[in-house]
Design an enzyme around this catalytic site. Sequence first.
Site, PDB file in Angstrom:
ATOM      1  N   ASP A 164       1.260  -0.947   0.004  1.00  0.00           N
ATOM      2  CA  ASP A 164      -0.193   0.027   0.149  1.00  0.00           C
ATOM      3  C   ASP A 164       1.188   1.064  -0.237  1.00  0.00           C
ATOM      4  OD1 ASP A 164      -1.646  -1.796   0.511  1.00  0.00           O
ATOM      5  OD2 ASP A 164      -2.711  -1.079   1.688  1.00  0.00           O
ATOM      6  N   LYS A 200      -6.676  -4.999  -3.170  1.00  0.00           N
ATOM      7  CA  LYS A 200      -7.560  -5.369  -2.049  1.00  0.00           C
ATOM      8  C   LYS A 200      -8.520  -5.178  -1.535  1.00  0.00           C
ATOM      9  CE  LYS A 200      -3.108  -4.607   0.891  1.00  0.00           C
ATOM     10  NZ  LYS A 200      -3.854  -3.796   1.876  1.00  0.00           N
ATOM     11  N   CYS A 242      -2.185  -2.284   8.014  1.00  0.00           N
ATOM     12  CA  CYS A 242      -1.874  -3.307   6.494  1.00  0.00           C
ATOM     13  C   CYS A 242      -0.249  -4.568   7.114  1.00  0.00           C
ATOM     14  CB  CYS A 242      -2.431  -2.814   5.352  1.00  0.00           C
ATOM     15  SG  CYS A 242      -3.681  -2.065   5.393  1.00  0.00           S
TER      16      CYS A 242
END
Length: 223
Positions: free
Chosen positions: A27, A132, A165
């Site tokens: 990310d 995701k 994450c």
Amino acid sequence: TLQTVTVPATPEAFVFDPARTALMLIDMQRDFIEEGGFGQSLGNDVRLLKVAIAPCQAVLAAARAQGMLVIHTREGHRPDMSDAFPAKVDRGAPKLRIGDQGPMGRILIRGEPGHEIIPALSPIAGEPIIDKPGKGAFYATDLELLLRKRNIEALIVCGVTTEVCVHTTVREANDRGFRCLIPGDCCASYHPEFHAVSLRMFAAQGAIFGWVTDSQPLVNALQ
Ligand code: TIU
């Protein structure tokens, strides 16, 4: 190409075969790292995340030079938000919610400028991108399929944020039998204390779900 790499790490050296190890960049998106995105809409200081960019660049270059599998992930949702639960969208009281129009387009929506990976870490041809909907990279994605197909057994996990994450993905990976090495300076959090204790949590109890190192010893070992 190196056969076996040994990296000094906590709680002990991490040994891996680059051919069976993937570098994961979690990310590293404009929405988390640049002004005007999701991270800032939650009230965070995004400068705290920018420190991870240069260490990630160094590790990425070393992994590419070894021909390692490199996988990028992005957190985000379909434009119609049919994959976004209210439990996530309605969380907290941000200035802008997921799906709202911000300075970099709609917050955390696929195809919008803010959803893109920062230019400093742009994927190159052949590097899979995992889109995701959740915090973990295994949930509702084909990540595990890609890793099994390549006979991957270890992951080097970088990205943001450490306690959200990165942690979720490492926990998911550990339960699926993948050993995880986390270069601490390649991760960052809006909460420095959470970052620090997250790194300790991986490696406590004899590497209960991860080993921790830094970018420089990892890059040195990959030379
Ligand atoms: N808010 C926060 O710290 N993180 C996230 O929402 N996503 C990721 O960590 N990528």
